[in-house]
Design a protein around this motif. Structure first.
Motif, PDB file in Angstrom:
ATOM      1  N   ASN A 279       0.818  -1.216   0.000  1.00 18.12           N
ATOM      2  CA  ASN A 279       0.000   0.000   0.000  1.00 18.12           C
ATOM      3  C   ASN A 279       0.847   1.260   0.000  1.00 18.12           C
ATOM      4  OD1 ASN A 279      -2.422  -1.371  -0.053  1.00 18.12           O
ATOM      5  ND2 ASN A 279      -2.712  -1.324   2.155  1.00 18.12           N
ATOM      6  N   THR A 280       2.007   1.219   0.661  1.00 16.73           N
ATOM      7  CA  THR A 280       2.871   2.398   0.741  1.00 16.73           C
ATOM      8  C   THR A 280       4.321   1.995   0.501  1.00 16.73           C
ATOM      9  OG1 THR A 280       3.161   2.144   3.131  1.00 16.73           O
ATOM     10  CG2 THR A 280       1.330   3.528   2.394  1.00 16.73           C
ATOM     11  N   TYR A 281       5.136   2.992   0.090  1.00 17.35           N
ATOM     12  CA  TYR A 281       6.547   2.771  -0.206  1.00 17.35           C
ATOM     13  C   TYR A 281       7.376   3.877   0.425  1.00 17.35           C
ATOM     14  CZ  TYR A 281       4.490  -0.433  -3.560  1.00 17.35           C
ATOM     15  OH  TYR A 281       3.759  -1.441  -4.126  1.00 17.35           O
ATOM     16  N   LYS A 282       8.564   3.523   0.883  1.00 16.48           N
ATOM     17  CA  LYS A 282       9.378   4.509   1.603  1.00 16.48           C
ATOM     18  C   LYS A 282      10.120   5.447   0.659  1.00 16.48           C
ATOM     19  CE  LYS A 282      13.299   1.298   2.124  1.00 16.48           C
ATOM     20  NZ  LYS A 282      14.195   0.614   3.098  1.00 16.48           N
ATOM     21  N   ASP A 283      10.452   4.971  -0.558  1.00 12.96           N
ATOM     22  CA  ASP A 283      11.132   5.836  -1.520  1.00 12.96           C
ATOM     23  C   ASP A 283      10.965   5.252  -2.919  1.00 12.96           C
ATOM     24  OD1 ASP A 283      12.979   3.693  -1.691  1.00 12.96           O
ATOM     25  OD2 ASP A 283      14.256   4.590  -0.158  1.00 12.96           O
TER      26      ASP A 283
ATOM     27  N   MET B 259       3.122  11.708  -2.807  1.00 15.79           N
ATOM     28  CA  MET B 259       1.754  11.264  -2.568  1.00 15.79           C
ATOM     29  C   MET B 259       1.533   9.858  -3.127  1.00 15.79           C
ATOM     30  SD  MET B 259      -1.806  13.152  -3.590  1.00 15.79           S
ATOM     31  CE  MET B 259      -1.309  14.607  -2.678  1.00 15.79           C
ATOM     32  N   ILE B 260       2.096   9.579  -4.296  1.00 11.81           N
ATOM     33  CA  ILE B 260       1.939   8.254  -4.893  1.00 11.81           C
ATOM     34  C   ILE B 260       2.643   7.203  -4.031  1.00 11.81           C
ATOM     35  CG2 ILE B 260       2.591   6.820  -6.875  1.00 11.81           C
ATOM     36  CD1 ILE B 260       2.143   9.276  -8.642  1.00 11.81           C
ATOM     37  N   LEU B 261       3.796   7.536  -3.522  1.00 13.16           N
ATOM     38  CA  LEU B 261       4.539   6.570  -2.700  1.00 13.16           C
ATOM     39  C   LEU B 261       3.852   6.324  -1.365  1.00 13.16           C
ATOM     40  CD1 LEU B 261       8.214   7.773  -3.317  1.00 13.16           C
ATOM     41  CD2 LEU B 261       7.057   5.836  -4.381  1.00 13.16           C
ATOM     42  N   SER B 262       3.397   7.376  -0.715  1.00 14.79           N
ATOM     43  CA  SER B 262       2.833   7.240   0.638  1.00 14.79           C
ATOM     44  C   SER B 262       1.347   6.943   0.638  1.00 14.79           C
ATOM     45  CB  SER B 262       3.079   8.520   1.427  1.00 14.79           C
ATOM     46  OG  SER B 262       2.361   9.609   0.860  1.00 14.79           O
ATOM     47  N   ALA B 263       0.660   7.180  -0.517  1.00 14.29           N
ATOM     48  CA  ALA B 263      -0.799   7.000  -0.615  1.00 14.29           C
ATOM     49  C   ALA B 263      -1.518   7.821   0.449  1.00 14.29           C
ATOM     50  CB  ALA B 263      -1.179   5.521  -0.495  1.00 14.29           C
ATOM     51  N   ARG B 264      -0.987   9.007   0.728  1.00 12.94           N
ATOM     52  CA  ARG B 264      -1.603   9.905   1.701  1.00 12.94           C
ATOM     53  C   ARG B 264      -1.632  11.320   1.142  1.00 12.94           C
ATOM     54  NH1 ARG B 264       1.525   6.943   5.532  1.00 12.94           N
ATOM     55  NH2 ARG B 264       3.138   8.555   5.433  1.00 12.94           N
TER      56      ARG B 264
ATOM     57  N   ARG C 190      -7.478  19.746  -4.602  1.00 13.98           N
ATOM     58  CA  ARG C 190      -6.580  18.740  -4.058  1.00 13.98           C
ATOM     59  C   ARG C 190      -5.895  18.036  -5.228  1.00 13.98           C
ATOM     60  NH1 ARG C 190     -10.558  15.690   0.141  1.00 13.98           N
ATOM     61  NH2 ARG C 190     -11.315  15.012  -1.884  1.00 13.98           N
ATOM     62  N   SER C 191      -4.670  17.623  -5.033  1.00 20.96           N
ATOM     63  CA  SER C 191      -3.908  17.025  -6.132  1.00 20.96           C
ATOM     64  C   SER C 191      -4.559  15.756  -6.659  1.00 20.96           C
ATOM     65  CB  SER C 191      -2.475  16.733  -5.675  1.00 20.96           C
ATOM     66  OG  SER C 191      -1.803  17.927  -5.347  1.00 20.96           O
ATOM     67  N   PHE C 192      -5.021  14.893  -5.752  1.00 21.15           N
ATOM     68  CA  PHE C 192      -5.690  13.659  -6.163  1.00 21.15           C
ATOM     69  C   PHE C 192      -7.098  13.635  -5.577  1.00 21.15           C
ATOM     70  CE2 PHE C 192      -1.759  12.091  -7.704  1.00 21.15           C
ATOM     71  CZ  PHE C 192      -2.012  10.948  -8.445  1.00 21.15           C
ATOM     72  N   VAL C 193      -8.066  13.325  -6.425  1.00 24.87           N
ATOM     73  CA  VAL C 193      -9.447  13.145  -5.982  1.00 24.87           C
ATOM     74  C   VAL C 193      -9.912  11.788  -6.477  1.00 24.87           C
ATOM     75  CG1 VAL C 193     -11.816  13.991  -6.085  1.00 24.87           C
ATOM     76  CG2 VAL C 193      -9.916  15.626  -6.031  1.00 24.87           C
ATOM     77  N   LEU C 194     -10.371  10.919  -5.562  1.00 27.57           N
ATOM     78  CA  LEU C 194     -10.872   9.594  -5.914  1.00 27.57           C
ATOM     79  C   LEU C 194     -12.391   9.598  -5.822  1.00 27.57           C
ATOM     80  CD1 LEU C 194      -7.854   8.972  -5.439  1.00 27.57           C
ATOM     81  CD2 LEU C 194      -8.547   6.827  -4.350  1.00 27.57           C
TER      82      LEU C 194
ATOM     83  N   GLU D 272      -7.180   1.356  -0.075  1.00 28.12           N
ATOM     84  CA  GLU D 272      -6.804   0.441   0.995  1.00 28.12           C
ATOM     85  C   GLU D 272      -5.852   1.098   1.995  1.00 28.12           C
ATOM     86  OE1 GLU D 272      -5.293  -3.061  -0.871  1.00 28.12           O
ATOM     87  OE2 GLU D 272      -7.298  -3.907  -1.213  1.00 28.12           O
ATOM     88  N   ALA D 273      -5.128   2.117   1.535  1.00 25.48           N
ATOM     89  CA  ALA D 273      -4.217   2.824   2.431  1.00 25.48           C
ATOM     90  C   ALA D 273      -4.929   3.893   3.247  1.00 25.48           C
ATOM     91  CB  ALA D 273      -3.085   3.451   1.619  1.00 25.48           C
ATOM     92  N   GLY D 274      -6.238   4.057   3.028  1.00 25.58           N
ATOM     93  CA  GLY D 274      -6.997   5.017   3.810  1.00 25.58           C
ATOM     94  C   GLY D 274      -7.164   6.378   3.170  1.00 25.58           C
ATOM     95  N   PHE D 275      -6.821   6.505   1.883  1.00 27.54           N
ATOM     96  CA  PHE D 275      -6.989   7.777   1.185  1.00 27.54           C
ATOM     97  C   PHE D 275      -8.492   8.078   1.067  1.00 27.54           C
ATOM     98  CE2 PHE D 275      -6.785  10.873  -2.216  1.00 27.54           C
ATOM     99  CZ  PHE D 275      -5.533  11.466  -2.059  1.00 27.54           C
ATOM    100  N   PRO D 276      -8.911   9.351   1.274  1.00 25.05           N
ATOM    101  CA  PRO D 276     -10.349   9.657   1.216  1.00 25.05           C
ATOM    102  C   PRO D 276     -10.944   9.411  -0.172  1.00 25.05           C
ATOM    103  CG  PRO D 276      -9.043  11.676   1.323  1.00 25.05           C
ATOM    104  CD  PRO D 276      -8.105  10.549   1.602  1.00 25.05           C
ATOM    105  N   VAL D 277     -12.142   8.829  -0.203  1.00 28.73           N
ATOM    106  CA  VAL D 277     -12.832   8.500  -1.452  1.00 28.73           C
ATOM    107  C   VAL D 277     -14.225   9.102  -1.430  1.00 28.73           C
ATOM    108  CG1 VAL D 277     -13.719   6.626  -2.898  1.00 28.73           C
ATOM    109  CG2 VAL D 277     -11.537   6.341  -1.694  1.00 28.73           C
ATOM    110  N   GLN D 278     -14.576   9.783  -2.517  1.00 27.43           N
ATOM    111  CA  GLN D 278     -15.935  10.312  -2.673  1.00 27.43           C
ATOM    112  C   GLN D 278     -16.813   9.212  -3.264  1.00 27.43           C
ATOM    113  OE1 GLN D 278     -14.548  13.468  -0.985  1.00 27.43           O
ATOM    114  NE2 GLN D 278     -16.676  13.474  -1.662  1.00 27.43           N
ATOM    115  N   MET D 279     -17.794   8.774  -2.523  1.00 29.74           N
ATOM    116  CA  MET D 279     -18.636   7.643  -2.928  1.00 29.74           C
ATOM    117  C   MET D 279     -19.958   8.144  -3.485  1.00 29.74           C
ATOM    118  SD  MET D 279     -19.076   4.216  -2.740  1.00 29.74           S
ATOM    119  CE  MET D 279     -20.306   2.947  -2.403  1.00 29.74           C
TER     120      MET D 279
END
Length: 798
Positions: free
Chosen positions: A57-61, A225-230, A272-276, A545-552
């Motif tokens: 789900n997440t990556y350090k670098d 943001m892509i690496l941390s999914a936050r 916001r940079s990413f909107v799901l 799955e990493a907990g990023f906010p999603v508009q449903m």
């Protein structure tokens, strides 16, 4: 793991160019060195390579990210190579002669003389197999190697790239190891006019673009943001980034969009940079995208709003008239002797070069509008892309004054549907060339390849919205643009592997919308090994799955409530609400066996055609033919493929169904019923859907039918009736299918069907259904009919 990455560059386009060169060289060295016969042998084994790691789900670098994704991508390349040859039905070995040979940048460049027919069959980035001998059964080739088509060269020649230094077996250092077969190929290629056999394997264009995009993550503004999914801490609730919608347009949204759709629009305007945005079946996902397009094209930053509601930006000093003419000339390099637009009478601002194909008015740009964003809309497939292009053409979008119009759009890529041809790139280029030819007195000027490329780039710059598949957004055409994309919207984002989603992000965008549904169809992954390690996980799903906010989106407007209740509970935590008008009574509902939801329990038998990985169930096919016949006989209005569909997870079952329907209803059977796979029916809907499950066995499992996402898609295509045909005893091995069977039994819409499935016994089934319906009426004294089973003698009579 020593991976080749590139240094960040301030320019997105230059960054893409520099990263492409180094990363593609690595890709070519590895793939072109591989041993084809070894790949085929390894594909039959089930042991996974040691360097594979599961998707996280997440990556350090960046290095951590590439350590996971690069080996999985190469596994997918291997699978495509093996499958590519398996699926070639007509392409056979061709003979070619070495015309010339050179060495450059560590690669071996070869010009091969071939027949024109074969030359026309291959394209740039096609992977070929060169061999001294044909790979015939029992033969042991001694010299063979892969080659990549760089271009078609001159007449009757192909320009190829090979790598003959050695074979790369380990990705960590990508160092070639000694290979006798490559040394022998090296000796052959150095001999001019030596002959070789050539076999086309597959195209690597898409996977190469995904590989470049994977390595370009180091230069993306969204890297962290892509690496941390936050979300970044400075990316949320920042007032000076929020954009406001003009009041007339917002009033339109409030009138025609539901609260969950409005929330998605507001999330987008927060910049916001990413909107799901998650869109379950029938929840108006495309309608929400159209609203987003209207909002992002016609809103303005809140911090520079003037009292009149229009943006009040700063202006540069106006140019002198001579400088203006100079700038205009530079901006219109295709003009010859005059402006071709002057020869077309404008209508409401239409410049004649973006035909719309409908009656909506083209856009009239207001001189007061100071903000104009450039939008790229992508989808994983051509069919999904054309669906949204067609919606834009048919319904248009709304401007700041709530006027409906057709924006300037262009659809680029291969195989556009005929309904959207008027806005396809090739059509628009021909229109501009035709205008220039008229001005030049029908004397063609500058119609060469370079001139056409300039016209394509100008069309991309002029368009407010560019539509492209994810793969094609990585083509060289985009590098010639003078404008970057401010916003990227990716539809069906949950159906794309993560490297594919990265492809359009390299164009310098500032905001990304991922629109899709992770509990519908997954991304297509050919390699079972890569799939097992999570390569099919979309960026959307990983973020979620990493907990990023999603508009449903939570209001569905498609399915009868008795259809939607199960997927809502099973896949969406009971959050789906039924919109107005979905609870409608159809005439075929008078029989409880015709919907809204029914399960027919068939005691059939699954079989696997020789040499295929697919499955068929002939008993289900026979019953479905009888089921449709009775349905269409009682309700003639359903004799239309626009209303009824039959879908199945297996393509061989689809093939068998089509054959039986042609044999029963004639060659025009495709006009009375639409038969397709579940994957081919994603995003579509019909009034009545019959779902053939196929699998019927004792304890052997149900294969990929157990994928709950395909199950979700299969039962949510119908508006008024979904009729599921399958073996209950087999399907209950899976928890989700077990819940579906239980739900059918609890609702008294579970029917056991006797064998064989001919029409007279089916009439008895209809009678039993009618009897069950009537026994619930207060005035009925009719008793439930006993289950009817035919004697062998009676079966023979029928």
């Amino acid at each position: 793991m020593a991976l080749e990455t590139t240094t960040p560059s301030p320019s997105p386009s230059s960054s893409l160019s520099s990263s492409s060169s180094s990363s593609l060289n690595r890709f070519h060295r590895i793939v072109l060195s591989w041993d084809y016969l070894r790949l085929v042998a390894e594909s039959k084994k089930k042991n996974a390579p040691e360097d594979l790691k599961p998707v996280k789900n997440t990556y350090k670098d960046v290095d951590d990210y590439l350590r996971v994704f690069e080996p999985l991508l190469f596994e997918e390349v291997k699978a495509q190579i093996v499958q590519g040859r398996d699926e070639e039905d007509e392409t056979d070995w061709q003979k070619g002669a070495v015309a010339s040979y050179t060495e450059s940048d560590g690669f071996h460049k070869v010009s091969m003389a071939v027949l024109d027919d074969f030359r026309e069959e291959v394209s740039e980035n096609d992977l070929l197999l060169l061999s001294k001998e044909k790979f015939e059964e029992g033969a042991t080739p001694t010299a063979y190697a892969f080659a990549l088509v760089e271009n078609r060269g001159g007449r009757e020649t192909l320009a190829l790239r090979t790598f003959l230094t050695g074979e790369v077996k380990k990705l960590r250092k990508a160092e070639p190891e000694h290979s006798p077969r490559l040394l022998r190929m090296f000796s052959i290629l150095k001999t001019t006019e030596s002959f070789l056999w050539i076999l086309r394997i597959c195209s690597l264009s898409t996977i190469m673009r995904e590989y470049v995009a994977l390595h370009s993550i180091v230069s993306l503004p969204f890297k962290d943001m892509i690496l941390s999914a936050r979300e970044n801490s400075n990316d949320v609730d920042v007032e000076d980034r929020t954009w406001n919608v003009p009041r007339p347009l917002m009033n339109h949204f409030k009138t025609y969009l539901n609260p969950s759709q409005l929330d998605a629009i507001h999330a987008g305007l927060s910049r916001r940079s990413f909107v799901l945005i998650q869109g379950p079946p029938g929840t108006g996902k495309t309608q929400t995208i159209l609203g987003l397009l209207s909002a992002v094209l016609h809103s303005a930053p809140a911090r520079v709003q003037s009292k009149s509601g229009l943006p009040a930006g700063k202006h540069r000093a106006e140019l002198q008239i001579e400088d203006r003419y100079s700038q205009w000339t530079k901006a219109s390099p295709w003009l010859v002797g005059g402006n071709p637009r002057d020869f077309i009478m404008p209508v409401d601002g239409d410049d004649g070069f973006f035909p719309t194909g409908n009656e909506l008015k083209p856009e009239v740009i207001s001189s007061n509008r100071k903000y104009r964003v450039h939008v790229l809309v992508c989808a994983p497939s051509n069919s999904a892309l054309d669906e949204i292009v067609l919606r834009v053409l048919r319904t248009g979008i709304h401007d700041e004054n709530d006027h409906v119009y057709n924006p300037k759009i262009v659809r680029i890529g291969l195989k556009p549907h005929h309904s959207v041809r008027a806005v396809s790139m090739d059509y628009l280029v021909e229109q501009k060339l035709a205008g220039v030819d008229r001005l030049a007195g029908n004397v063609k000027q500058g119609s060469g390849g370079a001139y056409r490329e300039r016209i394509r780039a100008s069309i991309l710059d002029e368009a407010a919205i560019v539509f492209s598949t994810l793969s094609f957004s990585g083509s060289s055409l985009f590098s010639r643009m003078n404008r970057v994309f401010d916003v990227v919207i990716i539809d069906e984002a949950a159906q794309a592997v993560e490297p594919a989603t990265l492809v359009p992000l390299v164009h310098g965008c500032r905001q990304v919308f991922l629109v899709g549904d992770p509990v519908q169809l997954p991304a297509t992954v050919i390699s079972p090994t890569a799939g097992k390690f999570g390569y099919g996980t979309s960026l959307f799903k990983r973020f979620q799955e990493a907990g990023f906010p999603v508009q449903m989106l939570n209001v569905q407007y498609r399915m009868h409530p008795k259809i939607s209740i199960f997927p809502s509970k099973e896949f969406y935590g009971g959050s789906l609400q039924d919109g107005d008008s979905v609870d409608r009574k159809c005439s075929w509902h008078e029989y409880c066996c015709f919907g809204p939801f029914c399960f027919f329990d068939i005691k059939g038998a699954e079989t696997q055609p020789s040499g295929s990985g697919s499955w068929v169930n002939e008993q289900e096919v026979e019953f479905i033919v009888a089921l449709y016949y009775k349905l269409a006989t009682l309700y003639p209005e359903l004799r239309s493929s626009s209303l009824v569909a039959i879908i199945s997870p297996y393509r061989y079952q689809v093939k068998l169904l089509r054959e039986h329907f042609r044999a029963t209803f004639g060659e025009q059977s495709d006009q009375v019923v639409d038969i397709n796979t579940v994957d081919g029916f994603q995003g579509r809907e019909k009034e009545v859907v019959i779902f053939s499950c196929v699998r019927a066995n004792e304890g052997k499992g149900i294969g990929f039918v157990s994928d709950f996402r395909r199950m979700n898609v299969g039962i949510t295509r119908a508006r008024s009736a979904v009729l599921v045909v399958g073996s209950a005893s087999t399907l209950v091995q899976d928890d989700h299918w077990g819940n579906l069977v239980k739900s059918a039994k609890d609702d008294n819409c579970f029917f056991e069907v006797c064998f064989p499935y001919f029409l007279k016994s089916f009439i008895l089934l209809i009678s039993a259904c009618l009897a069950r319906l009537l026994e619930h009426l207060p005035y009925s004294r009719m008793q439930k009919l006993p289950k009817v089973r035919r004697s062998e003698k009676k079966q023979k009579e029928v």
